[in-house]
Design a protein around this motif. Sequence first.
Motif, short mmCIF file in Angstrom:
data_model
loop_
_atom_site.label_atom_id
_atom_site.label_comp_id
_atom_site.label_asym_id
_atom_site.label_seq_id
_atom_site.Cartn_x
_atom_site.Cartn_y
_atom_site.Cartn_z
N ARG A 1 21.62 -12.37 54.69
CA ARG A 1 21.22 -11.04 55.10
C ARG A 1 22.15 -10.60 56.23
NH1 ARG A 1 18.51 -11.76 51.27
NH2 ARG A 1 16.35 -11.15 50.85
N ILE A 2 22.30 -9.29 56.39
CA ILE A 2 23.09 -8.76 57.49
C ILE A 2 22.21 -8.58 58.72
CG2 ILE A 2 24.41 -6.78 58.33
CD1 ILE A 2 25.95 -8.45 56.31
N VAL A 3 22.66 -9.12 59.84
CA VAL A 3 22.01 -8.91 61.14
C VAL A 3 23.00 -8.14 62.02
CG1 VAL A 3 21.09 -10.02 63.20
CG2 VAL A 3 20.61 -10.99 60.93
N PRO A 4 22.59 -7.00 62.58
CA PRO A 4 23.51 -6.19 63.38
C PRO A 4 23.52 -6.60 64.85
CG PRO A 4 21.48 -4.98 63.04
CD PRO A 4 21.31 -6.30 62.35
N PHE A 5 24.71 -6.71 65.41
CA PHE A 5 24.87 -6.95 66.84
C PHE A 5 25.65 -5.80 67.44
CE2 PHE A 5 24.01 -11.14 65.19
CZ PHE A 5 23.24 -11.73 66.18
N ARG A 6 25.12 -5.22 68.51
CA ARG A 6 25.80 -4.11 69.18
C ARG A 6 26.79 -4.66 70.19
NH1 ARG A 6 21.72 -1.97 70.82
NH2 ARG A 6 21.70 -2.58 73.01
N GLY A 7 28.00 -4.13 70.17
CA GLY A 7 29.01 -4.46 71.16
C GLY A 7 29.20 -3.29 72.10
N GLU A 8 28.93 -3.50 73.38
CA GLU A 8 29.01 -2.42 74.36
C GLU A 8 30.31 -2.52 75.16
OE1 GLU A 8 24.20 -2.19 75.14
OE2 GLU A 8 25.42 -3.74 76.11
N TYR A 9 30.95 -1.38 75.35
CA TYR A 9 32.23 -1.32 76.05
C TYR A 9 32.12 -0.41 77.28
CZ TYR A 9 34.43 -2.91 71.63
OH TYR A 9 34.79 -3.61 70.50
N PHE A 10 33.05 -0.62 78.19
CA PHE A 10 33.29 0.33 79.28
C PHE A 10 34.78 0.66 79.28
CE2 PHE A 10 29.45 -1.82 80.69
CZ PHE A 10 28.67 -0.75 81.13
N ARG A 11 35.09 1.81 79.84
CA ARG A 11 36.48 2.22 80.01
C ARG A 11 36.81 2.24 81.50
NH1 ARG A 11 39.47 7.75 77.73
NH2 ARG A 11 41.24 7.69 79.20
N LEU A 12 37.96 1.66 81.85
CA LEU A 12 38.40 1.70 83.23
C LEU A 12 39.00 3.06 83.55
CD1 LEU A 12 40.07 -1.82 83.67
CD2 LEU A 12 37.67 -1.17 83.94
N GLY A 13 38.92 3.45 84.82
CA GLY A 13 39.47 4.73 85.25
C GLY A 13 40.99 4.77 85.11
N SER A 14 41.54 5.96 85.18
CA SER A 14 42.98 6.14 84.98
C SER A 14 43.81 5.40 86.04
CB SER A 14 43.33 7.63 84.99
OG SER A 14 42.94 8.24 86.21
N ASP A 15 43.22 5.14 87.22
CA ASP A 15 43.96 4.39 88.24
C ASP A 15 44.15 2.93 87.85
OD1 ASP A 15 41.09 4.18 88.56
OD2 ASP A 15 41.48 3.06 90.40
N LYS A 16 43.46 2.49 86.77
CA LYS A 16 43.58 1.11 86.30
C LYS A 16 44.33 1.03 84.96
CE LYS A 16 41.08 -1.08 89.49
NZ LYS A 16 40.75 0.03 90.37
N ASP A 17 45.00 2.10 84.57
CA ASP A 17 45.70 2.09 83.28
C ASP A 17 46.78 1.01 83.20
OD1 ASP A 17 44.17 4.16 82.35
OD2 ASP A 17 45.73 5.70 82.52
N ALA A 18 47.33 0.63 84.35
CA ALA A 18 48.40 -0.37 84.36
C ALA A 18 47.93 -1.71 84.94
CB ALA A 18 49.60 0.15 85.15
N ILE A 19 46.63 -1.95 84.92
CA ILE A 19 46.11 -3.17 85.56
C ILE A 19 46.55 -4.43 84.83
CG2 ILE A 19 43.89 -3.19 84.34
CD1 ILE A 19 42.62 -4.06 86.99
#
Length: 403
Positions: free
Chosen positions: A219-237
């Motif tokens: 059977r299929i069991v769903p798992f949610r994957g939660e993300y965050f986005r870093l601010g633009s000051d961290k684009d080159a981290i």
Amino acid sequence: MSSFDLAIVGGGIVGLATALAVSERFPGLSFVVIEKEAELALHQTGRNSGVIHAGVYYQPGSLKARLCKEGAAATIRFCRDHGLPFEQCGKLLVATDDVEMARMAALQERCLANGLEVERLDAAELTRREAHIRGLGALFVPATGIVDYGRVARTMAALVAERGGAIITGAEVRAIREEPAGVVIEAGGQTIWARHMIACAGVMADRIAALCGLDLDFRIVPFRGEYFRLGSDKDAIVRHLIYPVPDPGLPFLGVHLTRMIGGYVTVGPNAVLAFAREGYRFGDIRLRDMREMIAYPGFRKVIRSNFRSGVLEMWNSLSRRRYLQLCRRYCPELTLADLAPYRPGIRAQAVLRDGTLVHDFLIRETSRTIHVCNAPSPAATSALPIGNEIVDRAVARFGWRQA
């Protein structure tokens, strides 16, 4: 009633890659792609971290190991051929304690067994390459890359349409009847007849298989994957993708820092049990989905055997501060203010009746249908060779002959 040689259920990247393989290898075959949503590639394809996986983690000799390595090369070729942006920036698997150092050694052996280039770094070299990352050591896998899989899927769809393939959206499959001469599909108020059917239905894979009368052992069991986005000051981290060394007892890779094609960086995903198969928010609950999960013995066994890790994942989901701590293990300068909400995803995980999580791709067949029953990550990376694998099976099962 519309009639075709082949119907493909599912308009995600695996279904579209299958359609593309059919159009290339059997140009005289009439076929239709049936998608329940108003647009293509809205779910797992459009809600992942965009990583072109190299094939680090998978059991040598498994379908995942073979198709992921082939798929990484095929995805890059496809992007080059069609002018799609991608970057092969490489991945660092960072060990932050002695347990992870031991696991890292085993991962290095698996990389070599899977034919991948891998380099082991000490703490000083890790810091030299990634000034904002801390760890006792790391593995560098240069073949890993990034891409926009939604854009890849839409390009596939355009090619399929150019080659005469039909695509129907907004057509949820309600009934399937397999007959001696073909398959009758009721979808979106339409009746479609096809000599054969291929299902690439993602989180609905078991339900589509059940409509075809398959005796389901999963059977299929769903798992949610939660993300965050870093601010633009961290684009080159970071210059590379930064992954923790995963627990081999779990099918999930852990929270990682991912550079995205758009030039920004995301953090995630975790892996939280979802209460709806397409439940992208914590409060999303669908009673039918819950009833089916609770009634399935395999699900109850998974919960019992993974209760502690499940509670921790739920706690990390509810507490942004605890989620942050997962990131700070290898990137200590991150703060709560750096974490902005980002789109979540759902992982469709097949579970056997005995509670075993299916790690490999899983494909089942009837006399006139083929079903992709388990295709979580790295399915997007592997989509093009998965499509060819399915067509190979169709040739063997249905007796297709190329002109």
